[in-house]
Motif scaffolding. Sequence first.
Motif, mmCIF file in Angstrom:
data_model
loop_
_atom_site.group_PDB
_atom_site.id
_atom_site.type_symbol
_atom_site.label_atom_id
_atom_site.label_comp_id
_atom_site.label_asym_id
_atom_site.label_seq_id
_atom_site.Cartn_x
_atom_site.Cartn_y
_atom_site.Cartn_z
ATOM 1 N N UNK A 142 0.832 -1.204 0.000
ATOM 2 C CA UNK A 142 0.000 0.000 0.000
ATOM 3 C C UNK A 142 0.869 1.257 0.000
ATOM 4 N N UNK A 143 1.940 1.241 0.779
ATOM 5 C CA UNK A 143 2.834 2.402 0.823
ATOM 6 C C UNK A 143 3.537 2.586 -0.525
ATOM 7 N N UNK A 146 1.084 4.165 -2.740
ATOM 8 C CA UNK A 146 0.960 5.596 -2.417
ATOM 9 C C UNK A 146 2.106 6.384 -3.050
ATOM 10 N N UNK A 147 3.324 5.846 -2.962
ATOM 11 C CA UNK A 147 4.486 6.530 -3.543
ATOM 12 C C UNK A 147 4.365 6.616 -5.061
ATOM 13 N N UNK A 150 1.731 9.182 -6.123
ATOM 14 C CA UNK A 150 2.268 10.541 -5.988
ATOM 15 C C UNK A 150 3.214 10.861 -7.148
ATOM 16 N N UNK A 196 -3.762 3.251 0.090
ATOM 17 C CA UNK A 196 -4.859 3.478 -0.862
ATOM 18 C C UNK A 196 -5.227 2.239 -1.680
ATOM 19 N N UNK B 77 6.677 10.609 4.070
ATOM 20 C CA UNK B 77 6.725 10.499 2.602
ATOM 21 C C UNK B 77 5.503 9.782 2.055
ATOM 22 N N UNK B 78 4.957 8.848 2.830
ATOM 23 C CA UNK B 78 3.757 8.116 2.394
ATOM 24 C C UNK B 78 3.035 7.591 3.615
ATOM 25 N N UNK B 79 1.733 7.491 3.499
ATOM 26 C CA UNK B 79 0.914 7.045 4.631
ATOM 27 C C UNK B 79 -0.094 5.999 4.167
ATOM 28 N N UNK B 80 -0.369 5.032 5.019
ATOM 29 C CA UNK B 80 -1.440 4.078 4.737
ATOM 30 C C UNK B 80 -2.296 3.916 5.987
ATOM 31 N N UNK B 81 -3.595 3.876 5.778
ATOM 32 C CA UNK B 81 -4.516 3.574 6.874
ATOM 33 C C UNK B 81 -4.779 2.068 6.825
ATOM 34 N N UNK B 96 0.192 3.822 9.289
ATOM 35 C CA UNK B 96 1.623 3.552 9.210
ATOM 36 C C UNK B 96 2.185 4.480 8.144
ATOM 37 N N UNK B 98 5.970 6.022 5.898
ATOM 38 C CA UNK B 98 7.406 6.044 5.600
ATOM 39 C C UNK B 98 7.910 7.417 6.006
#
Lengths: 384, 149
Positions: A142-143, A146-147, A150, A196, B77-81, B96, B98
């Motif tokens: 997921x991270x 997200x990166x 972006x 996301x 830098x990045x977030x996740x729920x 969580x 980065x």
Amino acid sequence: MRKVAIIGIGALKARPKSPELSYKEMTYQAAKLAYQDAGIDPQELQSFVTLAEDIHEGTSIFDEYTPDQLGSAQKPMHTITHDGLVGLADAAMQIASGLFDLVVVEAHSKASNIKNKADIEAYALDPNWVRPLGIPAHALAALEAACYIKESGVTEEALAEVVSKNKGNAKSNHLAAYPKSVTLKDFRGSTSRCSPLRDIETAHHADGACVIVLAGEERAKANGAIPVWIQGFGWATETSAIDSKTWDKAVYATAAAKKAFRMAGIADPQKEISLLEIDDTYAFKELQHLEAIWIFERQSAWKKTLEGATAIKGKIPVNASGGCLGMGEMLEAKGLYQVHELVTQLRGKAGKRQVENAKRGVALAWRGVPTSSGACLVLGRQPQ
Amino acid sequence: MPAAITRVKGKIPIENSYTSGLAGEKTLKAIKEHGEFIGTSCPTCNWTYFPARMFCERCFSRILENDKSVGPEGTLEAVSLVNIDQSGKKTKPYYVGLIKLDKADTKLLHHIKGAKGLVPRPGARVRPVFNSPDKRRGSITDILAFELV
């Protein structure tokens, strides 16, 4: 270097569950299909490669359990813990070097037998710095999503299109486990375990087995069947550490494809490749991988996807098989199912999903979270 | 009709110790004893690792002796729920992220504490929340989370 071709393929239909067959029986059935397809007597086969991971199999030293189901008892055989494409490169080198003439590669997935998949994935996380945090491996994907979102500006519509295209393509693939018509509404309505990433854009595991037979040039030509040639291959790992890896770009894919394309003599990937089977374990991965291997410019894969460029009838079809989203996530066998599709397409035998004038196909596999490892293979109707 | 006999169940416990190593120990000691972040830096690559490493993965030089203090604050830098625990079971949602710690070139994965009415977003500044000194045991979990500044 001797030229190497694929002369036989065999795969079982991917299924969410396969309770009646053991992995050995599944592999045996796929091997029978492949040997029949190649028109060879199993006695002729000289060397064997299996791709498997002990913890997925639930047996340590799994390499001890691999020969009989392929007909390789008492013959050279080894196991690699990596994706199927690395095994294919290994087999190709065994032939190119002159060591053998006929080599078999096998990988399977019995994912339905793994009772605690999330724990197994967590076991892959760094035990000192990551695992103690109690964060699931899925959150790392997921991270990464997200990166990439972006970096690329990819829209929800484009991610939905990847899912819709691949699951839609799977409808004309009898091997696929998860064919489905998916709308933007379905996509938006899907739940999310780790934002996301929506659950609908995450590939589900499936069971299956795939066997590929490779031969040296003379043997391939004498065989009678139409050989599909191995033009190039490469594999790479960026780093094992999540703290120093690149989160928005698939650096491993770039490194692997660079080697494979150079070997295949590909100067302009956008013009010289007819179709691709690209890892899409998560929808964003398809787009990220396409940009990493120069099929599309940075930040443009999603726009091209929305324009239909990657559809079966588009300029450069991607995942005509249905990919991992449509076919199923096949553990170590992911890459071999990609190869099965490319060979079928290059032989012109893909039926309803046949890509017109398919001359050269590229497979790209990713080892999954939390890795930054991948492999690339170039196949063609001509040796080069 | 008798039930089909299709499987045999199996289970085996797996337990390991994981050596921190000279570099890992350096970072964990600094967290436990001083609530500080110590990484190591490669002068050739101009690249600072946190957690500390014995060698630079880029040029393969030994960098164990090149300590560099980083953070303690950083940028998300990045977030996740996240709605699941490590075993995949549904749980109360948590964030969580980065984190790029100040003066470090690497990214740290950790829990992010959302403040009332504030959702953690990329670009936000964060700082560490440490466990009380008597409860620290030399682990990455001695940092409880990062909170919005």
